[in-house]
Motif scaffolding. Structure first.
Motif: not given
Ligand SMILES: [Zn+2]
Lengths: 66, 254
Positions: B170, B172-173, B245, B247
């Motif tokens: 994602c 945020r990764c 993360c 996700c």
């Molecule tokens: Zn992520």
């Protein structure tokens, strides 16, 4: 040592970290995505990630407009 | 439903693409896509999704059309000044392709309303003008399990990612959280061709996903596409799953 930054070969100081590299280039560390040898470096690891001779880096400014 | 003769002509150049055919066109006609933000990124995204024959577009933007928008927000024209962008966008799309159903919402998506607003759409195009909204839509689409095209632009550069929850890392990764102190387009400007490229990449990713061309990479990595108009470098960075993360709970394979 030599590293490649955005396709350009550069001479940098031995043992330079990602964090100090970005600072020397006047790039904001928290707004720069750093790919080192085909893997994005976690932002939290910038101060402890030391570059080694022959590294290939891609630096991308992370932007938020639309 | 089989395509009419007019549809076969309108979408002829889609249908002729190897791997597309009338089957892909039917998938596009059945698809519902939400476009959040109808400015620089949302304009090309909406244009190309509508022209390609996506069945329904949800058009979200809280703002009205201003004169300073028009050098890049090509959905809107001079007579639209002062009108809601969502309404202006729907009219532009109706002129281009009256087959596309549009739903308009003069709405700013936030924590409280985003899940409900996006419910019922198959895929989301993030085209907002701020980091907070980009990260919010990332998190909401992870929760809803919806694919998300996300992008950002400033001055002469931009980046884009296509996220499939559980299959592709994602936002945020790539960048864990909203970075502080990054200038905005009201401070450092933006050339219209830049969101033109990035919004088109978003539309292309969404179409690839709808018609079934999209495939996860075997190594589980994602791609961050970047465009730098100062040096004219176009680049793809490899995004890996970040184990910490939010996700990570969605990953089915290690
Ligand atoms: Zn992520």
């Amino acid at each position: 040592m030599k590293v490649v930054i955005n396709s350009e070969e550069r001479d940098v100081q031995d043992g330079l970290t990602v964090q100090t590299l970005l600072e020397s280039l006047k790039l904001r560390p928290e707004a720069t995505v750093v790919e080192r040898n085909q893997a994005i470096v976690d932002r939290a690891d910038y101060p402890t990630t030391r570059l080694t001779d022959g590294d290939t880096l891609e630096l991308v400014r992370f932007v938020g407009g639309g | 439903m089989p395509l009419s003769d007019d549809q076969k002509l309108r979408y002829q150049r889609n249908i002729l693409i190897p791997g597309f055919g009338e089957e892909a066109q039917a998938k596009l006609a059945a698809a519902r896509v939400a476009i959040v933000g109808l400015g620089g990124l949302g304009s090309p995204a909406a244009f190309y999704l509508a022209a390609a024959g996506v069945g329904e577009l949800g058009l979200f933007d809280p703002d009205i059309v201003e004169l300073s928008n028009l050098q890049r927000q090509v959905l809107h024209a001079t007579p639209d000044l002062g009108r809601p962008k969502a309404v202006s966008a729907a009219e532009t799309i109706a002129r281009l392709n009256p087959e596309v159903r549009t739903t308009t919402a003069q709405l700013r998506l936030a924590e409280a309303n985003a899940r409900e607003a996006l419910d019922g759409y198959d895929v989301v195009v993030e085209a907002t003008d701020n980091f907070a909204a980009k990260f919010l839509l990332n998190d909401v689409c992870l929760d809803l399990g919806k694919p998300l095209a996300v992008a950002g632009i400033l001055s002469l550069s931009g980046q884009a990612q296509f996220i499939v929850p559980g299959a592709v890392p994602c936002l945020r990764c790539a960048v864990a959280d909203v970075p502080e102190g990054v200038p905005t387009t009201s401070e450092e400007g933006v050339l219209g061709a830049v969101p033109g490229i990035l919004g088109s990449i978003e539309a292309l990713e969404v179409i690839r996903w709808i018609v079934g061309l999209w495939r996860p990479r075997a190594d589980g990595t994602g791609a961050l596409h970047s465009v730098d108009g100062e040096t004219m470098r176009l680049n793809t960075l490899r995004v890996r799953r970040r184990p910490t993360c939010r996700c990570a709970r969605l990953w089915s394979t290690p």
